[in-house]
Design a protein around this motif. Structure first.
Motif, PDB file in Angstrom:
ATOM      1  N   ALA A  99       6.593 -76.558  34.557  1.00  0.00           N
ATOM      2  CA  ALA A  99       7.191 -77.003  33.300  1.00  0.00           C
ATOM      3  C   ALA A  99       8.706 -77.079  33.449  1.00  0.00           C
ATOM      4  CB  ALA A  99       6.828 -76.041  32.164  1.00  0.00           C
ATOM      5  N   LEU A 100       9.267 -78.099  32.868  1.00  0.00           N
ATOM      6  CA  LEU A 100      10.709 -78.294  32.969  1.00  0.00           C
ATOM      7  C   LEU A 100      11.437 -77.368  32.002  1.00  0.00           C
ATOM      8  CD1 LEU A 100      10.704 -82.171  33.031  1.00  0.00           C
ATOM      9  CD2 LEU A 100      11.019 -80.647  34.959  1.00  0.00           C
ATOM     10  N   PRO A 101      12.551 -76.826  32.409  1.00  0.00           N
ATOM     11  CA  PRO A 101      13.291 -75.951  31.498  1.00  0.00           C
ATOM     12  C   PRO A 101      13.859 -76.741  30.317  1.00  0.00           C
ATOM     13  CG  PRO A 101      14.538 -76.348  33.514  1.00  0.00           C
ATOM     14  CD  PRO A 101      13.190 -76.971  33.707  1.00  0.00           C
ATOM     15  N   VAL A 102      13.842 -76.113  29.163  1.00  0.00           N
ATOM     16  CA  VAL A 102      14.357 -76.760  27.958  1.00  0.00           C
ATOM     17  C   VAL A 102      15.820 -77.149  28.137  1.00  0.00           C
ATOM     18  CG1 VAL A 102      14.769 -76.461  25.486  1.00  0.00           C
ATOM     19  CG2 VAL A 102      12.713 -75.516  26.517  1.00  0.00           C
ATOM     20  N   ALA A 103      16.564 -76.370  28.926  1.00  0.00           N
ATOM     21  CA  ALA A 103      17.982 -76.641  29.115  1.00  0.00           C
ATOM     22  C   ALA A 103      18.247 -77.935  29.889  1.00  0.00           C
ATOM     23  CB  ALA A 103      18.631 -75.477  29.851  1.00  0.00           C
ATOM     24  N   ALA A 104      17.240 -78.445  30.575  1.00  0.00           N
ATOM     25  CA  ALA A 104      17.439 -79.654  31.387  1.00  0.00           C
ATOM     26  C   ALA A 104      17.296 -80.902  30.527  1.00  0.00           C
ATOM     27  CB  ALA A 104      16.437 -79.680  32.533  1.00  0.00           C
ATOM     28  N   GLN A 105      18.075 -81.002  29.477  1.00  0.00           N
ATOM     29  CA  GLN A 105      17.952 -82.130  28.560  1.00  0.00           C
ATOM     30  C   GLN A 105      18.955 -83.241  28.822  1.00  0.00           C
ATOM     31  OE1 GLN A 105      15.375 -82.542  26.448  1.00  0.00           O
ATOM     32  NE2 GLN A 105      14.637 -80.663  27.378  1.00  0.00           N
ATOM     33  N   ASP A 127      21.293 -86.525  33.719  1.00  0.00           N
ATOM     34  CA  ASP A 127      21.391 -86.246  35.155  1.00  0.00           C
ATOM     35  C   ASP A 127      20.595 -85.015  35.557  1.00  0.00           C
ATOM     36  OD1 ASP A 127      22.967 -88.479  35.513  1.00  0.00           O
ATOM     37  OD2 ASP A 127      24.848 -87.374  35.288  1.00  0.00           O
ATOM     38  N   SER A 128      20.655 -83.970  34.736  1.00  0.00           N
ATOM     39  CA  SER A 128      19.893 -82.759  35.044  1.00  0.00           C
ATOM     40  C   SER A 128      18.398 -83.038  34.998  1.00  0.00           C
ATOM     41  CB  SER A 128      20.213 -81.645  34.049  1.00  0.00           C
ATOM     42  OG  SER A 128      21.553 -81.255  34.173  1.00  0.00           O
ATOM     43  N   LEU A 129      17.980 -83.802  34.004  1.00  0.00           N
ATOM     44  CA  LEU A 129      16.571 -84.121  33.864  1.00  0.00           C
ATOM     45  C   LEU A 129      16.075 -84.959  35.042  1.00  0.00           C
ATOM     46  CD1 LEU A 129      14.100 -83.731  32.156  1.00  0.00           C
ATOM     47  CD2 LEU A 129      14.798 -85.668  30.753  1.00  0.00           C
ATOM     48  N   ILE A 130      16.859 -85.931  35.461  1.00  0.00           N
ATOM     49  CA  ILE A 130      16.487 -86.745  36.620  1.00  0.00           C
ATOM     50  C   ILE A 130      16.366 -85.867  37.863  1.00  0.00           C
ATOM     51  CG2 ILE A 130      17.280 -88.546  38.211  1.00  0.00           C
ATOM     52  CD1 ILE A 130      18.533 -89.942  35.761  1.00  0.00           C
ATOM     53  N   ALA A 131      17.336 -84.998  38.068  1.00  0.00           N
ATOM     54  CA  ALA A 131      17.311 -84.116  39.239  1.00  0.00           C
ATOM     55  C   ALA A 131      16.085 -83.211  39.220  1.00  0.00           C
ATOM     56  CB  ALA A 131      18.590 -83.294  39.305  1.00  0.00           C
ATOM     57  N   LEU A 169      13.209 -83.732  37.600  1.00  0.00           N
ATOM     58  CA  LEU A 169      12.007 -84.543  37.802  1.00  0.00           C
ATOM     59  C   LEU A 169      11.843 -84.916  39.274  1.00  0.00           C
ATOM     60  CD1 LEU A 169      12.163 -86.878  34.678  1.00  0.00           C
ATOM     61  CD2 LEU A 169      10.359 -85.215  35.185  1.00  0.00           C
ATOM     62  N   GLU A 170      12.906 -85.366  39.900  1.00  0.00           N
ATOM     63  CA  GLU A 170      12.814 -85.772  41.307  1.00  0.00           C
ATOM     64  C   GLU A 170      12.467 -84.592  42.213  1.00  0.00           C
ATOM     65  OE1 GLU A 170      15.649 -89.713  41.556  1.00  0.00           O
ATOM     66  OE2 GLU A 170      16.577 -87.767  41.894  1.00  0.00           O
ATOM     67  N   THR A 171      12.894 -83.410  41.844  1.00  0.00           N
ATOM     68  CA  THR A 171      12.593 -82.219  42.628  1.00  0.00           C
ATOM     69  C   THR A 171      11.147 -81.775  42.435  1.00  0.00           C
ATOM     70  OG1 THR A 171      14.875 -81.480  42.429  1.00  0.00           O
ATOM     71  CG2 THR A 171      13.249 -79.816  43.020  1.00  0.00           C
ATOM     72  N   ARG A 172      10.649 -81.860  41.218  1.00  0.00           N
ATOM     73  CA  ARG A 172       9.335 -81.305  40.902  1.00  0.00           C
ATOM     74  C   ARG A 172       8.179 -82.288  41.089  1.00  0.00           C
ATOM     75  NH1 ARG A 172      10.229 -76.964  36.514  1.00  0.00           N
ATOM     76  NH2 ARG A 172      11.777 -75.730  37.605  1.00  0.00           N
ATOM     77  N   ILE A 173       8.457 -83.578  41.056  1.00  0.00           N
ATOM     78  CA  ILE A 173       7.376 -84.550  41.215  1.00  0.00           C
ATOM     79  C   ILE A 173       7.108 -84.738  42.699  1.00  0.00           C
ATOM     80  CG2 ILE A 173       6.641 -86.934  40.826  1.00  0.00           C
ATOM     81  CD1 ILE A 173       8.460 -86.973  38.350  1.00  0.00           C
ATOM     82  N   PRO A 174       5.884 -84.475  43.134  1.00  0.00           N
ATOM     83  CA  PRO A 174       5.563 -84.656  44.553  1.00  0.00           C
ATOM     84  C   PRO A 174       5.823 -86.085  45.006  1.00  0.00           C
ATOM     85  CG  PRO A 174       3.816 -83.482  43.415  1.00  0.00           C
ATOM     86  CD  PRO A 174       4.767 -83.976  42.365  1.00  0.00           C
ATOM     87  N   GLY A 175       6.156 -86.232  46.274  1.00  0.00           N
ATOM     88  CA  GLY A 175       6.541 -87.519  46.829  1.00  0.00           C
ATOM     89  C   GLY A 175       5.571 -88.645  46.557  1.00  0.00           C
ATOM     90  N   ALA A 176       4.265 -88.409  46.707  1.00  0.00           N
ATOM     91  CA  ALA A 176       3.278 -89.470  46.507  1.00  0.00           C
ATOM     92  C   ALA A 176       3.253 -89.911  45.045  1.00  0.00           C
ATOM     93  CB  ALA A 176       1.902 -88.992  46.936  1.00  0.00           C
ATOM     94  N   THR A 177       3.344 -88.956  44.121  1.00  0.00           N
ATOM     95  CA  THR A 177       3.345 -89.291  42.701  1.00  0.00           C
ATOM     96  C   THR A 177       4.613 -90.058  42.343  1.00  0.00           C
ATOM     97  OG1 THR A 177       2.047 -87.321  42.214  1.00  0.00           O
ATOM     98  CG2 THR A 177       3.190 -88.340  40.359  1.00  0.00           C
ATOM     99  N   LEU A 178       5.748 -89.602  42.850  1.00  0.00           N
ATOM    100  CA  LEU A 178       7.011 -90.278  42.586  1.00  0.00           C
ATOM    101  C   LEU A 178       6.992 -91.694  43.160  1.00  0.00           C
ATOM    102  CD1 LEU A 178       9.789 -89.924  41.295  1.00  0.00           C
ATOM    103  CD2 LEU A 178      10.604 -88.989  43.471  1.00  0.00           C
ATOM    104  N   ALA A 212      10.612 -90.173  31.045  1.00  0.00           N
ATOM    105  CA  ALA A 212      10.741 -89.823  32.465  1.00  0.00           C
ATOM    106  C   ALA A 212      10.668 -91.074  33.326  1.00  0.00           C
ATOM    107  CB  ALA A 212       9.636 -88.850  32.866  1.00  0.00           C
ATOM    108  N   ILE A 213       9.773 -91.977  33.011  1.00  0.00           N
ATOM    109  CA  ILE A 213       9.651 -93.215  33.796  1.00  0.00           C
ATOM    110  C   ILE A 213      10.922 -94.046  33.671  1.00  0.00           C
ATOM    111  CG2 ILE A 213       8.414 -95.421  33.921  1.00  0.00           C
ATOM    112  CD1 ILE A 213       5.841 -93.752  33.281  1.00  0.00           C
ATOM    113  N   ALA A 214      11.467 -94.104  32.478  1.00  0.00           N
ATOM    114  CA  ALA A 214      12.716 -94.853  32.291  1.00  0.00           C
ATOM    115  C   ALA A 214      13.863 -94.222  33.058  1.00  0.00           C
ATOM    116  CB  ALA A 214      13.060 -94.940  30.799  1.00  0.00           C
ATOM    117  N   LEU A 215      13.929 -92.899  33.061  1.00  0.00           N
ATOM    118  CA  LEU A 215      14.994 -92.219  33.796  1.00  0.00           C
ATOM    119  C   LEU A 215      14.859 -92.426  35.302  1.00  0.00           C
ATOM    120  CD1 LEU A 215      15.169 -88.827  31.879  1.00  0.00           C
ATOM    121  CD2 LEU A 215      16.961 -90.570  31.980  1.00  0.00           C
TER     122      LEU A 215
END
Length: 190
Positions: free
Chosen positions: A14-20, A23-27, A29-38, A182-185
């Motif tokens: 789950a993403l932290p609420v503070a990552a709103q 840029d933080s949200l993109i970072a 998401l890119e860190t937590r989404i596995p490569g194949a899914t991304l 998330a997809i738009a970001l």
């Protein structure tokens, strides 16, 4: 025990609420989404959204989907495949004893097209695990379960569970709005 591990894994994703901020949200998401899914998400964002939104709305609803809803989606897909596979063989259960003998298969195979004859024979052989010429109810059920697990295997189930990564407000539910954001970001126009 396995369900506790799955739920713990989902909570850790789950993403932290503070990552709103963007840029933080993109970072995150890119860190937590596995490569194949991304990669899938970026290759065809519309298809990804359509498939993910179908799961969210179909097994969660407008308010979103939670981990239990995702587990229900996995179980429902496996049940659908299991029923389809059982139906194919049970159509040959001519005497309604919940077992399919070689003789019963011969009747059904005789009326099938050449391609279907081969498939029916193969399915019956696969289901008849003890090789006695009759696929018993227990063997038919095991065949259906095995086909369902093959159709939606562990990796596919994990891919569905990864939808929880898109819970950007950390409320335990993923909504279509969160998916769209998330997809738009992750796929800026340009």
């Amino acid at each position: 025990m396995a369900m506790k591990y799955v739920l713990f894994s989902l909570m850790m994703c789950a993403l932290p609420v503070a990552a709103q901020d963007r840029d933080s949200l993109i970072a995150v998401l890119e860190t937590r989404i596995p490569g194949a899914t991304l990669k899938d998400l970026r290759a065809d964002p519309d298809r990804f959204l359509t498939e993910a939104a179908g799961v969210v709305l179909g097994f969660g609803g407008p308010a979103g989907i939670d981990a239990d809803g995702i587990e229900a989606a996995i179980a429902a897909e496996r049940a659908r495949v299991r029923a389809r596979e059982l139906r194919r063989l049970l159509e040959a259960d001519l005497n309604d004893d919940l077992a399919v003998s070689t003789a019963e298969m011969a009747v059904v195979i005789g009326a099938a097209s050449a391609t279907m004859r081969g498939r029916l024979m193969g399915w019956h052989l696969d289901a008849d695990r003890d090789g006695d010429g009759t696929a018993s109810w227990a063997e038919l059920r095991a065949f259906g379960r095995a086909r369902a697990r093959a159709a939606l295997g562990a990796e596919d189930a994990q891919a569905l569970r990864r939808l929880m990564i898109f819970d950007t407000d950390a409320d335990g539910r993923v909504t279509v709005a969160e998916l769209r954001r998330a997809i738009a970001l992750l796929n800026p126009p340009g």
